[in-house]
Design an enzyme around this catalytic site. Structure first.
Site, mmCIF file in Angstrom:
data_model
loop_
_atom_site.group_PDB
_atom_site.id
_atom_site.type_symbol
_atom_site.label_atom_id
_atom_site.label_comp_id
_atom_site.label_asym_id
_atom_site.label_seq_id
_atom_site.Cartn_x
_atom_site.Cartn_y
_atom_site.Cartn_z
ATOM 1 N N GLU A 270 32.230 -13.392 16.033
ATOM 2 C CA GLU A 270 31.997 -14.494 15.098
ATOM 3 C C GLU A 270 31.024 -14.071 14.009
ATOM 4 O O GLU A 270 29.946 -13.550 14.310
ATOM 5 C CB GLU A 270 31.384 -15.692 15.845
ATOM 6 N N ASP B 295 36.667 -12.604 23.951
ATOM 7 C CA ASP B 295 35.521 -12.949 23.099
ATOM 8 C C ASP B 295 34.312 -12.104 23.446
ATOM 9 O O ASP B 295 33.979 -11.948 24.629
ATOM 10 C CB ASP B 295 35.133 -14.419 23.338
ATOM 11 N N ASP C 206 34.883 -17.588 24.887
ATOM 12 C CA ASP C 206 33.570 -17.893 25.470
ATOM 13 C C ASP C 206 33.378 -19.415 25.566
ATOM 14 O O ASP C 206 32.360 -19.891 26.082
ATOM 15 C CB ASP C 206 32.426 -17.202 24.717
ATOM 16 N N SER C 207 34.389 -20.175 25.141
ATOM 17 C CA SER C 207 34.436 -21.617 25.431
ATOM 18 C C SER C 207 34.366 -21.848 26.932
ATOM 19 O O SER C 207 34.101 -22.964 27.376
ATOM 20 C CB SER C 207 35.714 -22.242 24.861
ATOM 21 N N GLU D 235 38.224 -21.648 12.175
ATOM 22 C CA GLU D 235 37.985 -22.866 12.953
ATOM 23 C C GLU D 235 37.398 -23.970 12.078
ATOM 24 O O GLU D 235 36.412 -23.747 11.349
ATOM 25 C CB GLU D 235 37.031 -22.538 14.116
ATOM 26 N N LYS E 287 36.988 -10.262 19.979
ATOM 27 C CA LYS E 287 36.756 -11.217 18.885
ATOM 28 C C LYS E 287 35.252 -11.397 18.668
ATOM 29 O O LYS E 287 34.500 -11.545 19.632
ATOM 30 C CB LYS E 287 37.411 -12.567 19.176
HETATM 31 O O1 KIV Z 1 35.968 -19.557 22.691
HETATM 32 C C1 KIV Z 1 37.020 -20.044 22.283
HETATM 33 O O2 KIV Z 1 37.795 -20.679 23.021
HETATM 34 C C2 KIV Z 1 37.356 -19.843 20.878
HETATM 35 C C3 KIV Z 1 38.447 -20.686 20.302
HETATM 36 C C4 KIV Z 1 37.993 -22.076 20.173
HETATM 37 C C5 KIV Z 1 38.965 -20.139 19.029
HETATM 38 O O3 KIV Z 1 36.747 -19.057 20.221
#
Ligand code: KIV
Length: 268
Positions: A118, A88, A45-46, A185, A116
């Site tokens: 968090e 994500d 989600d970056s 992280e 994934k």
């Molecule tokens: O969203 C992302 O790119 C991430 C990585 C930084 C681990 O969660």
């Protein structure tokens, strides 16, 4: 044609072979990553920050994640050696068990092979519900960007004893609930090393030192084209490469042979 699976990744952990991971958000990059030998592609989600130009990952939606996961899966499928795809789950898309199930379904149907999430112990019920239904889950602890406002900024986590104990307790709870992989992280090298050694699942580090089982970077950061501040843990692999495929290959080689990340990319 070779396909990287969870079994392949678990065997790599057991044999001590370093696992490579990079983010991708579209078909061309995912194809290049897979062809260069990247083991895991993370549809992060970056993308909110590096593709959409937002200040954080908070504005990213489920529709965004499903769309980009679909694009990444298509590019990966065209490669001779297919990477394992993690998608994500975006901000507030897994805050209840029901939301977690419905939204994870969407990402798996879009081509993700794992989702994934968090956060710590509060997530255990959702992780259990997902894993019981055959959806593999990756945890994400340490600096969790979706909580950047609560954390007071993008800061190293787990530096004092109490914070380190809390992260270790969260790891134990998530592992018990069924996570099959974990991202750590921005945590000190020795804490990440201790956690990686204490669990059977692959641990992916970003700003977590060289001793985790795997490494991940945001693709646009390691190519030096992100419109943002570069964290200490980022290395620009384009500086010594003629083109993007060579930069990705250099990253794979440096992670596999243990030269990236160095001490200059890590926290104590
Ligand atoms: O969203 C992302 O790119 C991430 C990585 C930084 C681990 O969660």
């Amino acid at each position: 044609m070779q396909k990287i699976t969870l079994t392949t990744l678990n065997k790599m952990k057991q044999s001590g072979e370093k696992i490579t991971c990079l983010t991708a958000y579209d078909a061309s990059f995912s194809y290049q990553l897979a062809e260069a030998g990247v083991d895991i592609i993370l549809v992060g989600d970056s993308l909110g920050m590096v593709v959409q130009g937002e200040q954080s990952t908070v504005p990213v939606t489920m529709d965004d994640m499903a769309y980009h996961t679909q694009l990444v899966a298509k590019g990966n499928e065209k490669a001779e050696r297919q990477a394992f795809v993690i998608a994500d789950m975006p901000y507030m898309s897994y805050s209840t068990v029901e939301d977690a199930l419905l939204n994870a379904k969407q990402l798996m149907q879009a081509g993700g092979q794992m989702v994934k999430v968090e956060g710590g112990q509060w997530l255990c019920e959702s992780i259990l519900a997902l894993t019981e239904r055959g959806i593999p889950v990756c945890g994400h602890l340490g600096l969790t960007p979706q909580s950047v406002d609560a954390l007071g900024g993008y800061k190293v986590q787990g530096r004092d004893q109490q914070a380190a104990i809390k992260i270790k307790q969260d790891v134990a709870a998530l592992v018990k609930a069924g996570i099959r992989m974990l991202v750590l992280e921005c945590v000190p090298t020795e804490l990440a090393a201790e956690i990686s050694q204490s669990v059977d699942i692959p641990v992916i580090g970003i700003g977590a030192g060289p001793k985790t089982d795997a490494q991940v970077l945001v693709i646009y950061d390691m190519l030096g084209i992100s419109p943002r501040f570069y964290a200490k843990f980022v290395k620009n692999f384009m500086q010594q490469a003629d083109d993007i495929p060579s930069a990705i290959k250099a990253y794979v080689d440096e992670v596999k042979n243990g030269t990236f990340p160095g001490e200059e990319h890590s926290f104590s």
